[in-house]
Design an enzyme around this catalytic site. Structure first.
Site, mmCIF file in Angstrom:
data_model
loop_
_atom_site.group_PDB
_atom_site.id
_atom_site.type_symbol
_atom_site.label_atom_id
_atom_site.label_comp_id
_atom_site.label_asym_id
_atom_site.label_seq_id
_atom_site.Cartn_x
_atom_site.Cartn_y
_atom_site.Cartn_z
ATOM 1 N N SER A 142 -56.750 62.353 53.158
ATOM 2 C CA SER A 142 -56.826 63.098 51.898
ATOM 3 C C SER A 142 -56.954 62.090 50.762
ATOM 4 O O SER A 142 -56.519 60.931 50.887
ATOM 5 C CB SER A 142 -55.539 63.907 51.690
ATOM 6 N N TYR A 155 -46.594 64.477 51.727
ATOM 7 C CA TYR A 155 -47.993 64.615 52.166
ATOM 8 C C TYR A 155 -48.801 63.354 51.881
ATOM 9 O O TYR A 155 -49.526 62.851 52.751
ATOM 10 C CB TYR A 155 -48.578 65.822 51.433
#
Ligand code: NAD
Length: 258
Positions: A142, A155
């Site tokens: 990401s 995350y």
């Protein structure tokens, strides 16, 4: 000529969002795809959505990427069905948005376990299967693994770990002709982002405008944008590309202004 003709591919997290889009795109490009997900019904729906011709090229199975025995079994299943494994797309992931001061140890552990340990386990067993004849690993990282992201305190670190894991795999895999690359999407329209927007304090319209404000091309990503990048990295078109963290981000990483 189909770009993944006769390639055998595993996609984890294939029951939704990016995993579903990649499964469909890869089958369109001639691959045989094992669509794996912790949610068996959604993996089945991904395969059923392929239509008659596509369904013959795909299968589904339930697996939890956090369980090593499931990662071993999914690799064995693909090889038992189609004779080998060419591509592992380690895509399954979860979110637990919270500022670090409010992040529970349970949420931290859950996100690290699925998003980083799960990728490690899938890659490890795919790598072992690919050592004889080469292969490709595509890990879903990401943009949040490339820079700090307030509210994504578990995350982002997990995705940064995925990027470093990918680089190490690229170096260890090179002599076996195993390539490894990570994709770094920005906000992309999937159920994960829908849940993020719905859970925010601001209204959905305000949140979407905020997310789009980070993206020079002025829109959210689509699952097909990410599937196109994954197809490129999985195909022989990327034969000399390994160890890359590949942003699919509408220009976000280019900087500010314009
Ligand atoms: N959507 C985005 O904006 C975006 C941006 C950057 C990165 N990503 C990453 O892309 C990947 C896919 O995200 P998405 O947006 O499609 O999310 P999604 O929630 O739509 O799909 C994720 C899928 O993973 C499955 N899954 C969850 N835990 C699992 C486990 N333990 N084992 C096997 N399967 C499991 C879920 O059942 C679901 O089908 C994730 O790794 C996510 O972090 C998404």
């Amino acid at each position: 000529m189909a770009r993944l003709a006769n390639k055998v591919v595993i996609v984890t997290g294939a029951g939704s969002g990016l995993g579903r889009a990649m499964t469909h795109r890869f089958v369109d490009e001639g691959a045989q795809v094992l669509a794996a997900d912790i949610n068996e019904a959604s993996a089945r729906a991904t395969v059923e959505g392929l239509g008659e011709a596509g369904t013959a090229q795909a299968a589904f199975r339930r697996m939890d990427v956090a369980r090593e025995e499931d990662c071993i079994a999914v690799v064995e299943d693909a090889i038992a069905r189609w004779g080998r494994l060419d591509v592992m797309v380690a895509n399954a992931g979860i979110g637990a948005p919270a500022p670090i001061a409010n992040l529970t140890l349970d949420d931290w552990t859950r996100v690290l376990t699925v998003n980083l340990t799960g990728v490690f386990l899938c890659d490890k067993h795919a790598f072992r299967a690919m050592r004889q004849s080469g292969g490709v690993i595509v890990n879903m990282a990401s943009i949040a693994g490339l820079h700090g992201s307030p509210g994504l305190g578990a995350y982002g670190p997990a995705k940064a770990g995925v990027i470093e894991l990918t680089k190490t795999l690229a170096l260890e895999g090179a002599r076996f002709n195993i390539r490894a690359n990570a994709i770094c999407p920005i906000w992309t329209q999937t159920p994960m982002v829908d849940a993020f927007v719905a859970g925010a304090a601001a209204s959905p319209e305000t949140m979407r405008a905020r997310l789009i404000g980070d993206i020079p091309l002025g829109r959210l990503g689509t699952p097909e944008d990410v599937a196109s990048a994954a197809l490129y990295l999985a195909s022989d078109d990327a034969a000399f590309i390994t160890g890359l963290a590949f942003p699919v981000d509408g220009g976000h990483m280019a900087g500010q202004g314009g």
